[in-house]
Write a protein that holds these residues in place. Structure first.
Motif, PDB file in Angstrom:
ATOM      1  N   ARG A  20       9.573   1.547  -8.077  1.00 25.02           N
ATOM      2  CA  ARG A  20      10.024   0.194  -8.441  1.00 25.02           C
ATOM      3  C   ARG A  20      11.234  -0.216  -7.604  1.00 25.02           C
ATOM      4  NH1 ARG A  20       8.065   1.558 -13.759  1.00 25.02           N
ATOM      5  NH2 ARG A  20       9.972   2.719 -14.231  1.00 25.02           N
ATOM      6  N   THR A  21      12.139   0.720  -7.379  1.00 23.90           N
ATOM      7  CA  THR A  21      13.290   0.418  -6.526  1.00 23.90           C
ATOM      8  C   THR A  21      12.837   0.076  -5.113  1.00 23.90           C
ATOM      9  OG1 THR A  21      14.721   1.894  -7.800  1.00 23.90           O
ATOM     10  CG2 THR A  21      15.439   1.350  -5.569  1.00 23.90           C
ATOM     11  N   TYR A  22      11.923   0.888  -4.589  1.00 26.65           N
ATOM     12  CA  TYR A  22      11.368   0.635  -3.263  1.00 26.65           C
ATOM     13  C   TYR A  22      10.751  -0.755  -3.201  1.00 26.65           C
ATOM     14  CZ  TYR A  22       7.702   0.600   0.290  1.00 26.65           C
ATOM     15  OH  TYR A  22       6.862   0.227   1.304  1.00 26.65           O
ATOM     16  N   LEU A  23       9.960  -1.098  -4.215  1.00 29.73           N
ATOM     17  CA  LEU A  23       9.259  -2.382  -4.209  1.00 29.73           C
ATOM     18  C   LEU A  23      10.239  -3.549  -4.304  1.00 29.73           C
ATOM     19  CD1 LEU A  23       6.253  -3.064  -4.027  1.00 29.73           C
ATOM     20  CD2 LEU A  23       6.238  -3.364  -6.514  1.00 29.73           C
ATOM     21  N   ALA A  24      11.268  -3.398  -5.139  1.00 28.13           N
ATOM     22  CA  ALA A  24      12.250  -4.473  -5.283  1.00 28.13           C
ATOM     23  C   ALA A  24      12.955  -4.762  -3.960  1.00 28.13           C
ATOM     24  CB  ALA A  24      13.271  -4.097  -6.361  1.00 28.13           C
ATOM     25  N   TYR A  25      13.374  -3.712  -3.278  1.00 23.82           N
ATOM     26  CA  TYR A  25      14.044  -3.892  -1.989  1.00 23.82           C
ATOM     27  C   TYR A  25      13.100  -4.516  -0.960  1.00 23.82           C
ATOM     28  CZ  TYR A  25      18.515  -1.389  -2.611  1.00 23.82           C
ATOM     29  OH  TYR A  25      19.793  -1.022  -2.966  1.00 23.82           O
ATOM     30  N   VAL A  73       0.819  -1.217   0.000  1.00 21.92           N
ATOM     31  CA  VAL A  73       0.000   0.000   0.000  1.00 21.92           C
ATOM     32  C   VAL A  73       0.850   1.264   0.000  1.00 21.92           C
ATOM     33  CG1 VAL A  73      -1.919  -1.185   1.127  1.00 21.92           C
ATOM     34  CG2 VAL A  73      -0.258   0.064   2.529  1.00 21.92           C
ATOM     35  N   THR A  74       2.137   1.144   0.321  1.00 15.15           N
ATOM     36  CA  THR A  74       3.011   2.315   0.282  1.00 15.15           C
ATOM     37  C   THR A  74       3.526   2.582  -1.126  1.00 15.15           C
ATOM     38  OG1 THR A  74       3.711   1.765   2.540  1.00 15.15           O
ATOM     39  CG2 THR A  74       4.997   3.412   1.398  1.00 15.15           C
ATOM     40  N   TYR A  75       3.605   1.548  -1.940  1.00 12.92           N
ATOM     41  CA  TYR A  75       4.094   1.708  -3.313  1.00 12.92           C
ATOM     42  C   TYR A  75       3.349   2.806  -4.081  1.00 12.92           C
ATOM     43  CZ  TYR A  75       4.619   0.684  -8.288  1.00 12.92           C
ATOM     44  OH  TYR A  75       4.811   0.799  -9.642  1.00 12.92           O
ATOM     45  N   PRO A  76       1.995   2.827  -4.083  1.00 15.84           N
ATOM     46  CA  PRO A  76       1.299   3.893  -4.826  1.00 15.84           C
ATOM     47  C   PRO A  76       1.582   5.291  -4.275  1.00 15.84           C
ATOM     48  CG  PRO A  76      -0.201   2.087  -4.313  1.00 15.84           C
ATOM     49  CD  PRO A  76       1.042   1.871  -3.505  1.00 15.84           C
ATOM     50  N   LEU A  77       1.909   5.402  -2.988  1.00 16.96           N
ATOM     51  CA  LEU A  77       2.220   6.708  -2.413  1.00 16.96           C
ATOM     52  C   LEU A  77       3.563   7.216  -2.918  1.00 16.96           C
ATOM     53  CD1 LEU A  77       1.046   6.116   1.274  1.00 16.96           C
ATOM     54  CD2 LEU A  77      -0.159   7.356  -0.532  1.00 16.96           C
ATOM     55  N   VAL A  78       4.540   6.320  -3.005  1.00 20.66           N
ATOM     56  CA  VAL A  78       5.847   6.722  -3.544  1.00 20.66           C
ATOM     57  C   VAL A  78       5.718   7.093  -5.019  1.00 20.66           C
ATOM     58  CG1 VAL A  78       8.225   5.977  -3.978  1.00 20.66           C
ATOM     59  CG2 VAL A  78       7.065   5.268  -1.866  1.00 20.66           C
ATOM     60  N   ALA A  79       4.876   6.361  -5.745  1.00 22.41           N
ATOM     61  CA  ALA A  79       4.701   6.592  -7.186  1.00 22.41           C
ATOM     62  C   ALA A  79       3.648   7.647  -7.487  1.00 22.41           C
ATOM     63  CB  ALA A  79       4.311   5.277  -7.867  1.00 22.41           C
ATOM     64  N   HIS A  80       3.121   8.324  -6.476  1.00 22.37           N
ATOM     65  CA  HIS A  80       1.924   9.150  -6.624  1.00 22.37           C
ATOM     66  C   HIS A  80       2.022  10.195  -7.736  1.00 22.37           C
ATOM     67  CE1 HIS A  80      -1.700  11.339  -5.561  1.00 22.37           C
ATOM     68  NE2 HIS A  80      -0.988  12.450  -5.522  1.00 22.37           N
ATOM     69  N   LEU A 137      21.610  -2.441   3.000  1.00 21.14           N
ATOM     70  CA  LEU A 137      20.262  -2.663   2.464  1.00 21.14           C
ATOM     71  C   LEU A 137      19.409  -1.399   2.503  1.00 21.14           C
ATOM     72  CD1 LEU A 137      19.622  -6.096   4.243  1.00 21.14           C
ATOM     73  CD2 LEU A 137      20.437  -5.711   1.902  1.00 21.14           C
ATOM     74  N   HIS A 138      20.049  -0.256   2.536  1.00 25.54           N
ATOM     75  CA  HIS A 138      19.367   1.028   2.733  1.00 25.54           C
ATOM     76  C   HIS A 138      19.043   1.752   1.438  1.00 25.54           C
ATOM     77  CE1 HIS A 138      23.451   1.969   1.742  1.00 25.54           C
ATOM     78  NE2 HIS A 138      23.076   3.204   1.454  1.00 25.54           N
ATOM     79  N   GLY A 139      19.486   1.242   0.295  1.00 26.51           N
ATOM     80  CA  GLY A 139      19.501   2.001  -0.940  1.00 26.51           C
ATOM     81  C   GLY A 139      18.165   2.551  -1.401  1.00 26.51           C
ATOM     82  N   TRP A 140      17.067   1.909  -1.014  1.00 25.43           N
ATOM     83  CA  TRP A 140      15.745   2.366  -1.449  1.00 25.43           C
ATOM     84  C   TRP A 140      15.328   3.681  -0.798  1.00 25.43           C
ATOM     85  CZ3 TRP A 140      11.934   3.151   2.156  1.00 25.43           C
ATOM     86  CH2 TRP A 140      12.172   2.619   3.437  1.00 25.43           C
ATOM     87  N   LEU A 141      15.833   3.951   0.398  1.00 25.04           N
ATOM     88  CA  LEU A 141      15.290   5.051   1.189  1.00 25.04           C
ATOM     89  C   LEU A 141      15.588   6.432   0.590  1.00 25.04           C
ATOM     90  CD1 LEU A 141      13.650   5.811   3.641  1.00 25.04           C
ATOM     91  CD2 LEU A 141      15.699   5.640   5.046  1.00 25.04           C
ATOM     92  N   LEU A 160      14.160  -8.066   8.028  1.00 22.93           N
ATOM     93  CA  LEU A 160      13.705  -6.827   8.646  1.00 22.93           C
ATOM     94  C   LEU A 160      14.673  -5.671   8.389  1.00 22.93           C
ATOM     95  CD1 LEU A 160      12.601  -8.393  12.037  1.00 22.93           C
ATOM     96  CD2 LEU A 160      11.063  -7.349  10.365  1.00 22.93           C
ATOM     97  N   ALA A 161      15.935  -5.997   8.141  1.00 23.02           N
ATOM     98  CA  ALA A 161      16.957  -4.962   7.974  1.00 23.02           C
ATOM     99  C   ALA A 161      16.712  -4.089   6.753  1.00 23.02           C
ATOM    100  CB  ALA A 161      18.338  -5.609   7.870  1.00 23.02           C
ATOM    101  N   VAL A 162      15.940  -4.578   5.769  1.00 22.14           N
ATOM    102  CA  VAL A 162      15.677  -3.776   4.571  1.00 22.14           C
ATOM    103  C   VAL A 162      14.859  -2.544   4.926  1.00 22.14           C
ATOM    104  CG1 VAL A 162      14.573  -3.733   2.312  1.00 22.14           C
ATOM    105  CG2 VAL A 162      15.847  -5.760   3.038  1.00 22.14           C
ATOM    106  N   LYS A 163      13.711  -2.756   5.568  1.00 22.47           N
ATOM    107  CA  LYS A 163      12.894  -1.601   5.939  1.00 22.47           C
ATOM    108  C   LYS A 163      13.547  -0.771   7.035  1.00 22.47           C
ATOM    109  CE  LYS A 163       8.373  -3.132   4.381  1.00 22.47           C
ATOM    110  NZ  LYS A 163       7.085  -3.763   4.722  1.00 22.47           N
ATOM    111  N   ALA A 164      14.377  -1.393   7.849  1.00 20.52           N
ATOM    112  CA  ALA A 164      15.104  -0.644   8.873  1.00 20.52           C
ATOM    113  C   ALA A 164      16.273   0.136   8.277  1.00 20.52           C
ATOM    114  CB  ALA A 164      15.608  -1.588   9.963  1.00 20.52           C
TER     115      ALA A 164
END
Length: 509
Positions: A168-173, A150-157, A236-240, A227-231
């Motif tokens: 897409r980068t966010y979703l892949a990570y 549900v966060t993907y559409p917000l990033v792509a808004h 594993l931080h590259g999406w942020l 869990l380290a991806v979202k943290a």
């Protein structure tokens, strides 16, 4: 309390989910011009969630738990519980959701696709609430993956190429991290059966660690890696930083309470309420986790130094600051744990303030780079003052909330016999000052560059005032004030610091 009242009271965890789920379902069906209905639903749901938190705070602090469950399949239950740590996180999300909703309504005034935005916005908070209230790994996993989707559409808004690429980068990570987490949940459930989070660790998991330490170590590593991806733990931080293309309200929510906090919340649950700190310390997992956290703290600060884009500077700051929580959770000391838990709230208040301010600089003056902010404090004094409070808090200057967290983590590091933690914290503090003080200096001291005409900057004519509209300015000032109050009132019975100490105490024998 009679039986009917007890049944009704036990439904509160479900009602807390519905306060954002129901508005989301209705908002998706609204036309773009139904502004009043959409605004009413948003604010009513957000206010109701805060009301439930206030209602539950006294009994939960006193040790009472509310539990609601539903059997999904034989041996598998979806279970919601309001223990102290759950309510701690829900309280943060509820308050900041309300303030971000007010901010977003003003920020997106006249923008397209608002029903879609606020529908997914409410679903994002629903998933975050579910993560907080999850009583077992299965429930946690379901809401954790829902949050990703549900966060993907917000990033792509915005729908631009940059926004779609970032999404897409966010979703892949995050889907990759979710897949790893799923593997860990299935593996552990196969070994010990369904388990519920328990302060101090689950007995069956401790037995597995005693009988098969190598297997238990591997399971813990898989869970924590997922869990380290979202943290946003290095590497594993590259999406942020990439996700900063999202609108300011989304950036604020991502960094203060939703996605990144779900990651660190999950790490604390696994360390303290699934395996237990003593078990993971004996397995050697805590040392590795602490080292990764320390490296991430310094790496994020160093990368923030090089960013001229204000939101990216704040994004790398988040990478660093999140690992304060992970570091505290990985140290075998109640003071460190309390500092980590308090920082979940403290960092949320300070970081959402900073992103609100970044959004206002861009919305009112069209400024998005640090190099463009000279003299802006005279043009937007309240916004600049709020930014200053948030930035000084991130540095760790008393009496703002960030000081309380860092001081507790330093003491906890010494209590745990890990003096290197103090070196990391001091170094990070100096780096925080190096990338925040120039922004403060530019806002208040530097003269605007010759030829700069703010009156012709984007959005200036539409806004036409010395400051942002109240719907944008008030939430910003409130969050800055809360960050200051959380530090000044740390000794108050219901302050984040005092509640963090109460929760941390239950994690140790």
């Amino acid at each position: 309390m009679n039986d009917a009242a007890a049944v009704a009271y036990s439904a509160v965890p479900v009602l807390m989910l519905l306060t954002s789920l129901v508005p989301a379902a209705v908002i998706f069906s609204l036309r773009e011009n139904q502004v009043r209905v959409r605004t009413t639903l948003n604010l009513a749901g957000a206010t109701a969630k805060v009301g439930f938190v206030v209602l539950l705070a006294p009994p939960v602090v006193a040790g009472e738990k509310l539990r609601a469950s539903m059997t999904w399949a034989p041996g598998l239950e979806i279970v919601l519980v309001t223990d102290a740590f759950a309510l701690f996180f829900v309280g943060l999300s509820a308050v900041l959701w309300l303030l971000t909703t007010v901010y977003a309504i003003g920020y997106l005034e006249g923008a397209p696709n608002r029903s879609r935005f606020f529908g997914f916005f409410s679903l994002c908070v629903t998933a975050t609430t579910g993560i907080a209230l999850s009583s077992n790994l299965l429930t946690f996993l379901l809401f954790y993956e829902l949050l990703t989707l549900v966060t993907y559409p917000l990033v792509a808004h915005r729908g631009t190429k940059e926004a779609l690429d970032a999404a897409r980068t966010y979703l892949a990570y995050t889907l990759g991290g979710g897949a790893v987490l799923l593997g860990g949940v299935v593996w552990l459930t196969t070994l010990v059966g369904p388990v519920e989070f328990t302060a101090g660790g689950v007995e069956e998991v401790a037995r597995l660690a005693a009988e098969r330490p190598a297997t238990a170590t591997a399971v813990a590593a898989v869970l924590l890696s997922g869990l380290a991806v979202k943290a946003a733990i290095f590497p594993l931080h590259g999406w942020l930083p990439v996700a900063m293309v999202a609108p300011a309200p989304v950036s604020a929510l991502l960094h203060a309470v939703a996605v990144v906090k779900a990651g660190v919340f999950g790490i604390v649950r696994v360390v303290h309420d699934l395996f237990g700190v003593t078990v993971l310390a004996d397995l050697g997992v805590l040392t590795v986790l602490a080292v990764f956290a320390g490296v991430t703290i310094l790496y994020g600060s160093l990368r923030a130094l090089t960013q001229d884009d204000l939101k990216k500077r704040l994004a790398y700051s988040t990478v660093s600051q999140l690992s304060y929580v992970v570091l505290g959770a990985a140290l075998l000391a109640p003071m460190a744990t309390a500092g980590a838990l308090a920082h979940i709230v403290h960092q949320g208040l300070m970081k959402i303030t900073l992103f609100f301010c970044a959004g206002l600089f861009a919305e009112v003056l069209g400024l998005s780079k640090v190099s463009e902010l000279a003299g802006v404090g005279r043009r937007m004094p309240f916004t600049a003052a709020a930014f200053t409070i948030g930035a000084l808090g991130m540095i760790g200057l008393p009496p703002i909330a960030g000081f309380v967290s860092k001081w507790s983590l330093a003491l906890g590091g010494l209590d745990a016999g890990q003096p290197w933690v103090v070196v990391v914290l001091v170094t990070s503090t100096l780096l925080n000052a190096a990338y925040f003080l120039p922004v403060i200096y530019a806002l208040w001291v530097q003269e605007p560059e010759e030829g700069v005409e703010w009156s012709t900057a984007p959005h200036r004519e539409r806004r036409g005032s010395l400051e942002a509209p109240l719907s944008l300015l008030v939430p910003t000032v409130v969050t800055a004030s809360l960050a200051l109050a959380a530090g000044m009132a740390a000794g108050w019975e219901y302050s984040p610091w005092q509640l963090a100490q109460l929760i941390a105490g239950g994690s140790y024998p």
